[in-house]
Design an enzyme around this catalytic site. Structure first.
Site, PDB file in Angstrom:
ATOM      1  N   ILE A 239      42.837  70.336  32.217  1.00  0.00           N
ATOM      2  CA  ILE A 239      41.639  70.587  33.248  1.00  0.00           C
ATOM      3  C   ILE A 239      42.346  71.665  34.182  1.00  0.00           C
ATOM      4  CG2 ILE A 239      40.616  69.994  35.518  1.00  0.00           C
ATOM      5  CD1 ILE A 239      40.771  67.120  34.323  1.00  0.00           C
TER       6      ILE A 239
ATOM      7  N   ARG B 186      42.841  62.035  41.196  1.00  0.00           N
ATOM      8  CA  ARG B 186      42.729  60.539  41.598  1.00  0.00           C
ATOM      9  C   ARG B 186      42.724  60.831  43.230  1.00  0.00           C
ATOM     10  NH1 ARG B 186      40.505  60.114  37.510  1.00  0.00           N
ATOM     11  NH2 ARG B 186      41.033  58.437  35.832  1.00  0.00           N
TER      12      ARG B 186
ATOM     13  N   ASP C   5      36.522  65.384  45.280  1.00  0.00           N
ATOM     14  CA  ASP C   5      35.385  64.449  44.460  1.00  0.00           C
ATOM     15  C   ASP C   5      36.110  63.033  44.357  1.00  0.00           C
ATOM     16  OD1 ASP C   5      33.422  64.180  42.495  1.00  0.00           O
ATOM     17  OD2 ASP C   5      35.033  64.116  40.957  1.00  0.00           O
TER      18      ASP C   5
ATOM     19  N   GLU D 153      37.527  53.674  46.489  1.00  0.00           N
ATOM     20  CA  GLU D 153      36.216  54.188  45.887  1.00  0.00           C
ATOM     21  C   GLU D 153      35.658  52.707  45.487  1.00  0.00           C
ATOM     22  OE1 GLU D 153      36.221  56.765  43.002  1.00  0.00           O
ATOM     23  OE2 GLU D 153      37.163  58.592  44.251  1.00  0.00           O
TER      24      GLU D 153
ATOM     25  N   HIS E 260      32.821  61.494  42.702  1.00  0.00           N
ATOM     26  CA  HIS E 260      33.803  60.968  41.565  1.00  0.00           C
ATOM     27  C   HIS E 260      32.835  61.158  40.400  1.00  0.00           C
ATOM     28  CE1 HIS E 260      37.703  58.792  39.756  1.00  0.00           C
ATOM     29  NE2 HIS E 260      37.274  59.791  39.094  1.00  0.00           N
TER      30      HIS E 260
ATOM     31  N   GLY F  84      33.407  64.436  38.513  1.00  0.00           N
ATOM     32  CA  GLY F  84      33.781  65.588  37.777  1.00  0.00           C
ATOM     33  C   GLY F  84      33.401  65.519  36.315  1.00  0.00           C
ATOM     34  N   ALA F  85      33.645  64.305  35.862  1.00  0.00           N
ATOM     35  CA  ALA F  85      33.505  64.418  34.254  1.00  0.00           C
ATOM     36  C   ALA F  85      31.843  63.881  33.899  1.00  0.00           C
ATOM     37  CB  ALA F  85      34.481  63.407  33.488  1.00  0.00           C
TER      38      ALA F  85
END
Length: 404
Positions: A150, A235, A258, A263, A286, A288-289
């Site tokens: 990444i 994270r 993100d 969470e 969260h 991102g992917a």
């Protein structure tokens, strides 16, 4: 194999597995607490965000592998898996582009105040003067913390914006990565002090480990210039949220995030976070992917790992001991025939020597092939044991290396 998919997956990719005779059970509604009750008879468990606790491994009767449909495996009790002889594998790199794209999106949103401007427009306010003071990105300096799949994708995109790039020195980077970094003209800093002091933007791309959790703490943030931007799409636990809140309030820093601590595991309309709601934070959920492209790539990666496992090859395993184990290595050249390896192992067992790692390689040749067994053992064998091995039928030679 019976494969349980406990999270959402692109089911169009499962046809290859089913055509090969595998039973694919798709139950994305399962929670972490449900898994142990559904693991009986399952040989491979595939998860994405669902936590896999130790009791899942304890309850399993046929489980051989847990496969994380993504890169990070911090939601899986890897020590528990190792205790029960279960592989933990992942699909690294398949979501790198998606996360890198969101990272750059957060950076642009922070610099140009896009969320606030959009909110004003939605509410019928034309506050043009409030949004005319962006610094811009060309010529700014970004420190990338975590130069993995990444991180390097972020570097490529940031370089296209004219951002000057830097990273921390590491001795274990591959030649290919170093060449890519050189082409991008990434400046390597010897320590945290010089890396962070020179950065207008710090982008974090690290896995959550005991070493990285809390890395971005008050001391880390104090090394960054006033007004700097922190980006975190890895994270939430890597950031000390209390320290970041103070930096936002007292030093004019801003953040694009993100990920957050605590969470919720699923949709929760009542979730509240002091950091997420801070006016100097631009945040996402969260995700991102979470693009269609990334989901398809990850599903392809999952299928590839499972096909390799079916063929007897375990790829992308994160809980296998990669370092050489044992106090000595015995190399045995032998004829490739039934019973030779069994006899070697029985002789070692009779001498109280434990085999820790072993590789047996067949050499190309005529009809009666030869093989070389490399066996790492718990203690150095005596001359008597080595002599017994060398005198076995079908053994051509024995050599002891790396004695300790």
């Amino acid at each position: 194999m019976r494969i349980l998919f406990a999270d959402k997956i692109d089911t169009g990719r499962l046809g290859r597995l089913e055509a090969a005779g595998h039973e694919c059970i798709v139950k994305p509604e399962l929670t972490a607490d449900d898994l142990a009750e559904h693991i009986e008879g399952i040989e491979v468990l595939v998860v994405r965000s669902t936590e896999v606790k130790r009791r899942v491994f304890k309850s399993a009767d046929r489980l051989s592998m847990v496969l994380r449909a993504g890169a990070g495996t911090d939601t899986i009790d890897c020590d528990g898996a190792s205790k029960y002889g279960i592989y933990v594998c992942n699909v690294p790199g398949r979501n790198a582009v998606a996360v890198a794209e969101l990272t750059m999106g957060l950076l642009l949103a922070v610099d140009r105040q896009i969320p606030d401007a959009t909110s004003d427009l939605h509410e019928g306010r034309w506050n043009k003067s409030q949004y005319m003071g962006a610094t811009g990105l060309k010529g700014r300096r970004m420190a990338i913390v975590g130069m993995g799949a990444i991180g390097i994708e972020v570097a490529h995109r940031a370089a296209a914006f004219g951002i000057e790039l830097s990273a921390l020195y590491r001795s274990d980077r591959s030649a290919a990565l170093l060449a890519d970094m050189k082409q991008l003209e990434i400046v390597i800093h010897p320590d945290w002090d010089s890396l962070l002091a020179s950065a207008d933007i710090v982008s974090v791309h690290l896995p959550a480990t005991p070493e990285t959790c809390g890395l971005v703490d008050a001391d880390f943030l104090a090394k960054m210039p006033d007004g700097a931007i922190l980006l975190n799409t890895s994270r939430g636990e890597i950031v000390d949220e209390g320290a970041l809140l103070r930096a936002l309030d007292e030093r004019g820093m801003r953040a694009g995030l993100d990920v957050f601590c605590g969470e919720p595991p699923g949709a929760d309309p009542d979730w509240h976070s002091p950091l997420a709601s801070h006016p100097r934070v631009t945040g996402t959920h969260h995700v991102g992917a979470s693009t269609v492209q990334a989901s398809e790539d990850i599903a392809d990666g999952v299928v590839e790992v499972l096909e390799a496992f079916t063929a007897g090859d375990v790829v992308n395993c994160v809980n296998r001991a990669e370092r050489p184990l044992g106090r000595s290595t015995i190399v045995v050249r032998h004829r490739d025939q039934v019973g030779v390896l069994a006899g070697i192992l029985m002789a070692l067992r009779a001498s109280g020597i434990n085999v820790l790692q072993m590789r047996n390689e067949i050499l190309a040749g005529p009809k009666h092939h030869a093989a070389v067994a490399t066996i790492r053992v718990s203690r150095r064998p005596s001359r008597k044991v080595l002599g017994e091995l060398g005198e076995m039928e079908a053994v051509y030679g024995v050599r002891l290396i790396n004695p300790r």
